[in-house]
Design a protein around this motif. Sequence first.
Motif, PDB file in Angstrom:
ATOM      1  N   ASP A 136       0.845  -1.191   0.000  1.00 52.39           N
ATOM      2  CA  ASP A 136       0.000   0.000   0.000  1.00 52.39           C
ATOM      3  C   ASP A 136       0.883   1.246   0.000  1.00 52.39           C
ATOM      4  O   ASP A 136       1.960   1.258   0.590  1.00 52.39           O
ATOM      5  CB  ASP A 136      -0.891  -0.015   1.240  1.00 52.39           C
ATOM      6  CG  ASP A 136      -1.947   1.068   1.180  1.00 52.39           C
ATOM      7  OD1 ASP A 136      -3.009   0.799   0.602  1.00 52.39           O
ATOM      8  OD2 ASP A 136      -1.687   2.184   1.688  1.00 52.39           O
ATOM      9  N   SER A 138       0.676   3.814   1.587  1.00 45.49           N
ATOM     10  CA  SER A 138       0.897   4.386   2.917  1.00 45.49           C
ATOM     11  C   SER A 138       2.230   3.913   3.530  1.00 45.49           C
ATOM     12  O   SER A 138       2.767   4.546   4.430  1.00 45.49           O
ATOM     13  CB  SER A 138      -0.252   4.004   3.855  1.00 45.49           C
ATOM     14  OG  SER A 138      -0.248   2.605   4.083  1.00 45.49           O
ATOM     15  N   GLU A 141       5.231   6.389   3.866  1.00 42.95           N
ATOM     16  CA  GLU A 141       5.335   7.378   4.940  1.00 42.95           C
ATOM     17  C   GLU A 141       5.459   6.734   6.320  1.00 42.95           C
ATOM     18  O   GLU A 141       5.532   7.423   7.334  1.00 42.95           O
ATOM     19  CB  GLU A 141       4.146   8.338   4.902  1.00 42.95           C
ATOM     20  CG  GLU A 141       4.150   9.240   3.668  1.00 42.95           C
ATOM     21  CD  GLU A 141       5.522   9.852   3.416  1.00 42.95           C
ATOM     22  OE1 GLU A 141       6.137  10.370   4.377  1.00 42.95           O
ATOM     23  OE2 GLU A 141       6.006   9.798   2.264  1.00 42.95           O
ATOM     24  N   ARG A 142       5.453   5.393   6.348  1.00 40.97           N
ATOM     25  CA  ARG A 142       5.638   4.734   7.645  1.00 40.97           C
ATOM     26  C   ARG A 142       7.121   4.632   7.967  1.00 40.97           C
ATOM     27  O   ARG A 142       7.974   4.711   7.086  1.00 40.97           O
ATOM     28  CB  ARG A 142       4.986   3.346   7.613  1.00 40.97           C
ATOM     29  CG  ARG A 142       3.459   3.443   7.673  1.00 40.97           C
ATOM     30  CD  ARG A 142       2.804   2.124   7.422  1.00 40.97           C
ATOM     31  NE  ARG A 142       3.085   1.149   8.489  1.00 40.97           N
ATOM     32  CZ  ARG A 142       2.636  -0.102   8.476  1.00 40.97           C
ATOM     33  NH1 ARG A 142       1.917  -0.531   7.463  1.00 40.97           N
ATOM     34  NH2 ARG A 142       2.915  -0.921   9.462  1.00 40.97           N
TER      35      ARG A 142
END
Lengths: 254, 407
Positions: A136, A138, A141-142
């Motif tokens: 994903d 996302s 940015e983790r």
Amino acid sequence: MSVLEIKDLHVSVETDQGTKQILRGVDLTINEGEIHAIMGPNGSGKSTLAYTIAGHPKYHVDSGSILLDGAEVLTMTVDERARAGLFLAMQYPVEIPGVTVTNFLRTAKTAIDGEAPAIRTWIKDVRESMVRLRMDKSFAERNVNEGFSGGEKKRNEILQLELLKPKFAVLDETDSGLDVDALKIVSEGVNRAKENTGLGLLLITHYTRILRYIKPDFVHVFVDGRIAEQGGPELADRLEDEGYDRFLAETPVG
Amino acid sequence: MSAASTSTAPDAATSSEALPTAQQHGIKEHSDGRFGFVPVQTRSARFKSFDVADFPAVTGREAVWKLSPVAKFTDLTAGELDGAVYDFASTPHADVDVTWVDRTDARIGGAGAPEERAAANAWSTFEKALAITVTGEEAKEITLTRSALGSAPRAAHTVIEAKPFSQAVVILQNTGDARISENVEIIVGESANLTVVTVQEWNADAVQLANHFASIGRDARLKHVVVSLGGGIVRVNPSVHLAGQGSDTELFGLYFADAGQHLEQQVYVNHDAPNSRSRVTYKGALQGAGARTVWIGDVLIGNTAPGTDSYEQNRNLVLTEGTRADSIPNLEIETGDILGAGHASATGRFDDEQLFYLQSRGIGEIEARRLVVRGFLSEIVQHIGSPALEERLQGAIEDELRGTEGN
């Protein structure tokens, strides 16, 4: 053509019980574009070989050498080895709190190439690799590996393999702990990296399972710190049927 | 590194007429003078006074001083302080009033009282208090900068009041020389949402002893951030009284101690109302000979505070030899009816496995260390809620890290 040569490598570690010799004379030559599988029972020294190639400070090389295109790898620092074209996909990748995947990847790419990647193509490359590994967006940015599941950590390792484009990669039990779907995704990533860059691979595994998806050219059986037998892909099939008992029976007890 | 926790003590020791006399063998007072001394067991029962004369001379053995270099600031604990008004700069905003008020202002003394001599000395001495009054429900930010306090010992008093339902980020920026003992009162009205950030970037020989007293009203929220980077001795002790039902506080701290620096923070959260919530997160880095940090975190959950949700943690990253980090979390719980209460403390060197991982991706050792420290501290910076200040502080941390490489 690049070549990675491991010559008569002896390696030990310090333990609470004193110095323990783990590798007892390993000889192995990997040419660019070849896939070598190293198989063996637990404790046979497979991971030690992986970490010694990468330069982990825990492992002491007693004798022998590792040459990358003729240059001695053992005298290089960990980061110099990476910049020379070596990559280790770790069995248990560590978490780096506060450092995002995006920042980490860009910093690593800049270090390996000696210059910052062109922003537009780099962002596109990262995004496409992530899509192909079913990560994903996302994830970008983790923080690196923080809160990642086992499968997510392995995919993050292969993401780096694809983006950093090493000459040789060691995959240390990349298949362990993966369900069959994740194993396929990770294997596809490895095969893609090989197609794109023609890198040489050292695939370390306990099981034959991953060899259904990544076809080795050579199979080496590791027992008690050295290569006990080697052959082609058919050796993996034989191990699948027989297990390691045949080799362990030959090892003196104690 | 040390950690301790206390639980509620039974009633103070009882005395009896029938006790043996001082002449009896074996009961003679010890030469350390502590005979018969009953330490204050619960945090809320500590002695408080606005008057410096009520406190005996500081010895350095007091609970509040025992980890501080008290001999280096006797002028602030025992000397005469200049309590006059000083120059400051503030960014204007229509809904934030910044003005000097008299000692008789009704808000003074409303949020807390000194528990030690330097704070009482400042309280006894200040001539006027600087009052920052926040109104208006829209988000806004103001910065108040003190850069010319000078090196003579000084007292100061600040009142920050957020009126009910108001909202603001108030940044207290400190630079230049200073020898100051000061008290800051923070009054957060019902349903207000206030952020107070105090940034210490003093000159290298500055000394600051600051006590922040906050009182938080019903359903109100205070975010309090202490950033200590520059100064010789910097002690910022926030004390937060969760006085109203549903009150909430988040206390963050970031400190980076270089050689010879003493950076200290004693945090106290007093849960005194139902359904109150607190989070305390302090992170520090230490580098260079004599770099010293102190963090003491006291959390008291009173029997007036059912439904409390509380967690405090302190993490220290030791970058070089010759540093010392004290980390002491204390948790007192007087009621069983809580949602949660926890504490954590860790002080350690670099994680070598993190370094190996980064280096195995081609990143050089210096850059790898920088990434790890920046990541470690940025967790605090990211919570400040002022993009401009966050960016500036990231730069300031980079500067501190560049100092490491020179060692």
